[in-house]
Design an enzyme around this catalytic site. Structure first.
Site, mmCIF file in Angstrom:
data_model
loop_
_atom_site.group_PDB
_atom_site.id
_atom_site.type_symbol
_atom_site.label_atom_id
_atom_site.label_comp_id
_atom_site.label_asym_id
_atom_site.label_seq_id
_atom_site.Cartn_x
_atom_site.Cartn_y
_atom_site.Cartn_z
ATOM 1 N N ASP A 138 0.926 -1.106 0.008
ATOM 2 C CA ASP A 138 -0.037 -0.022 -0.088
ATOM 3 C C ASP A 138 1.072 1.201 -0.025
ATOM 4 O OD1 ASP A 138 -2.065 1.528 0.186
ATOM 5 O OD2 ASP A 138 -2.904 1.139 2.175
ATOM 6 N N ASP A 185 -2.685 2.313 -6.267
ATOM 7 C CA ASP A 185 -1.818 2.432 -5.166
ATOM 8 C C ASP A 185 -1.633 1.440 -4.125
ATOM 9 O OD1 ASP A 185 -4.222 2.990 -3.880
ATOM 10 O OD2 ASP A 185 -3.487 4.495 -2.577
ATOM 11 N N GLU A 186 -2.183 0.275 -4.724
ATOM 12 C CA GLU A 186 -2.116 -0.834 -3.834
ATOM 13 C C GLU A 186 -2.341 -2.051 -4.770
ATOM 14 O OE1 GLU A 186 -5.275 -1.821 -0.872
ATOM 15 O OE2 GLU A 186 -6.534 -0.218 -1.797
#
Length: 434
Positions: free
Chosen positions: A11, A105-106
Site C-alpha cells: 500500500d 496505489d495498492e
C-alpha cells in the site's frame, strides 16, 4: 488455507499527496491535500503532515480547510499518478508473475510464485524490504507499507499496522490472536451501516463476532455477507491472488459548484460524459450492455437508474441517448449537484449500432469550456511559461493565475503571477490518454 505467510500486500503511503510532494519541492514536509478544491469538494488523499490536523480521505474539503487552513489544496494530476503506479506495478510483476492490482496505489503479490528459496518468515521479511527499497528507487523516493500473511485478508490488515513506510509479517498460526482485539470494521465490506447493525447486537470486535454462531450472523446480515464475515472472523480466507482482475464497469461523473436546474444543460453534460465513456471503452476494446446514470440532488439524495440494451455497445451516441432517457424519468426540479454516466455488463465485442447514430443528439447549449474559463487553471496543475519554463499553478482567480516554477529535479522555485490570458503561459503537455 495457506500454511505459509506467502501473500504480500503493498500500500503506497498517501499516494496522491506523495506524488505531489515529490514533484513540487516547495511542498515537501508540508501539509498537502489532494481532491476537489471547490466548496463541495471531497478529500482524496491527505499527506501525513495534514493528517496530524485530523484531515482524512473522504472528508469534505470545507472541513479540511477548517482543520488545516495552511495546507496546499490541489486538484488531482491523474496522468502523474498513473505513470508512477505503472512503475510500481512493473517492479511487482518483475518479482512475481501473480500480481493483483486493487487500485493505483495498492496490490497483492503471491510470494509462492516469486521463486524464493523458502517461505520462512525471515525470507519473506527480507524480500519485503528489498521490494520496498526498489519501489522507492523507481518512484523517486515514494514509500510503501507492506503486510505479509497467509491470506489476502491478513496481508491487508498487516499493511495497516505500521504506516507509513513499514513492514509487518503475521506468522502462520497467529492470525486469530492478531484479529480478536480489532474492531469489526477492519473486515472488508463492514461499513458504517453494517457496523451499526452489529453494534446493536452487541458485536464490536472480531472476538465478539467470533463468538456468534454462523446462523446468527446470517440472520443479522443475510446469507452472502453473513457467511463471509463468519469465515473472516476466524481468519479463513482462501481467495487466490488473481493476476488479471476483470473490469466491471466504465464511468464518468462530475460534481458542480452550483446546483443544476436547467434540464437542457444536464442533458448536455450527460452527453459529454457518455462520449468520454464511449472513448474509454473503444480504447480498451470493450463494450457494455447496461447504461446507468447517477444523480445526486440538492439535498444529497442519490438516485440511480439503469437500462440494459439488446447487445453491447461502445457508442457514445447510444450511451448518451439512453442516459438522457433515464434522466427524463427523474424529478430534478430542486437542483442537481452531481451527474454521472456508467456502462457495465462489459464484453470484448461490439455489435453495429442499430440506431445508426454517430454523434450524440444534444441540444445546442452553452456547456462550460475549459479553454474559455478562468477555472482552467486549477491548483496543482502543470503549466509551462515561454521564459520561466515548467511550473505548477499555486492559485487562480479574478483573471490572475499564480505559478510556482519548479520541478521534481529542482530546488523550490520562484512564484510569479500572470493574467489568465497571457499567451506565454499555458498547460504543460501531457499524455493524450489523460
Amino acid at each position: 488455507m495457506r500454511s505459509t505467510a506467502s501473500v504480500l500486500h503493498l500500500d503506497l503511503d498517501a499516494f496522491f499527496a506523495a506524488v505531489e510532494q515529490r514533484d513540487k519541492p516547495s511542498l515537501r514536509g508540508k501539509p498537502v491535500i489532494v481532491g476537489g478544491v471547490g466548496g463541495r469538494g471531497v478529500v482524496a488523499t491527505a499527506s501525513y503532515e495534514a493528517r496530524t490536523y485530523g484531515v482524512r480521505s473522504a472528508m469534505s474539503t470545507r472541513e479540511a480547510r477548517a482543520r488545516c487552513p495552511h495546507a496546499a489544496f490541489l486538484t488531482g494530476r491523474f496522468h502523474a499518478y498513473r505513470e508512477t503506479s505503472s512503475q510500481v506495478m512493473a517492479v511487482l510483476r518483475a518479482a512475481s508473475p501473480l500480481v493483483e492490482p486493487l487500485s493505483l496505489d495498492e496490490a497483492f503479490v503471491d510470494l509462492a510464485e516469486a521463486g524464493l528459496p523458502d517461505l520462512d518468515v525471515a525470507t519473506v521479511v527480507a524480500f519485503g524490504e528489498q521490494l520496498r527499497a526498489r519501489v522507492a528507487e523507481v518512484t523517486g523516493g515514494l514509500t510503501g507499507t507492506v503486510g505479509i500473511g497467509s491470506s489476502k485478508f491478513i496481508a491487508k490488515v498487516a499493511s495497516e499496522l505500521d504506516k507509513p513506510d513499514g513492514l509487518t509479517v503475521v506468522p502462520p498460526g497467529t492470525e486469530s490472536e492478531l484479529l480478536r482485539p480489532m474492531q469489526v470494521t477492519v473486515i472488508p465490506g463492514v461499513g458504517p451501516a453494517t457496523a451499526e447493525r452489529l453494534r446493536r447486537a452487541g458485536i464490536r470486535t472480531i472476538a465478539d463476532l467470533e463468538s456468534v454462531s454462523e446462523d446468527e450472523i446470517v440472520r443479522l446480515l443475510g446469507k452472502a455477507q453473513g457467511h463471509g464475515l463468519f469465515r473472516l472472523a476466524r481468519a479463513e480466507d482462501d481467495r487466490p491472488v488473481v493476476a488479471d482482475r476483470e473490469t466491471k464497469s466504465v464511468s464518468s461523473e462530475g460534481t458542480y459548484d452550483t446546483d443544476l436546474t436547467d434540464r437542457r444543460l444536464m442533458a448536455g453534460l450527460l452527453a459529454r460524459q457518455a462520449t468520454h465513456v464511449g472513448e474509454r471503452l473503444k480504447k480498451h476494446g470493450l463494450s457494455g450492455r447496461t447504461v446507468s446514470i447517477k444523480v445526486r440532488l440538492h439535498d444529497f439524495t442519490t438516485l440511480s437508474r439503469s437500462s440494459t440494451l439488446a447487445s453491447p455497445t461502445d457508442s457514445g451516441a447510444t450511451i448518451a441517448r439512453v442516459a438522457r432517457a433515464l434522466l427524463d424519468d427523474l424529478d430534478t426540479s430542486g437542483g442537481v449537484r452531481l451527474l454521472g454516466v456508467g456502462v457495465s455488463g462489459l464484453a470484448d465485442w461490439i455489435q453495429e449500432d442499430l440506431f445508426g447514430e454517430s454523434e450524440p443528439d444534444v441540444p445546442e447549449i452553452a456547456l462550460p469550456s475549459p479553454e474559455a474559463s478562468q477555472r482552467a487553471y486549477v491548483p496543482g496543475m502543470d503549466v509551462v511559461h515561454d521564459e520561466m519554463g515548467p511550473g505548477w499553478v499555486w492559485g487562480s482567480g479574478k483573471g490572475v493565475v499564480t505559478v510556482r516554477f519548479e520541478t521534481a529535479e529542482t530546488p523550490p522555485g520562484p512564484v510569479r503571477s500572470y493574467a489568465v490570458d497571457d499567451p506565454a503561459l499555458g498547460p504543460a503537455p501531457r499524455p493524450l490518454e489523460d
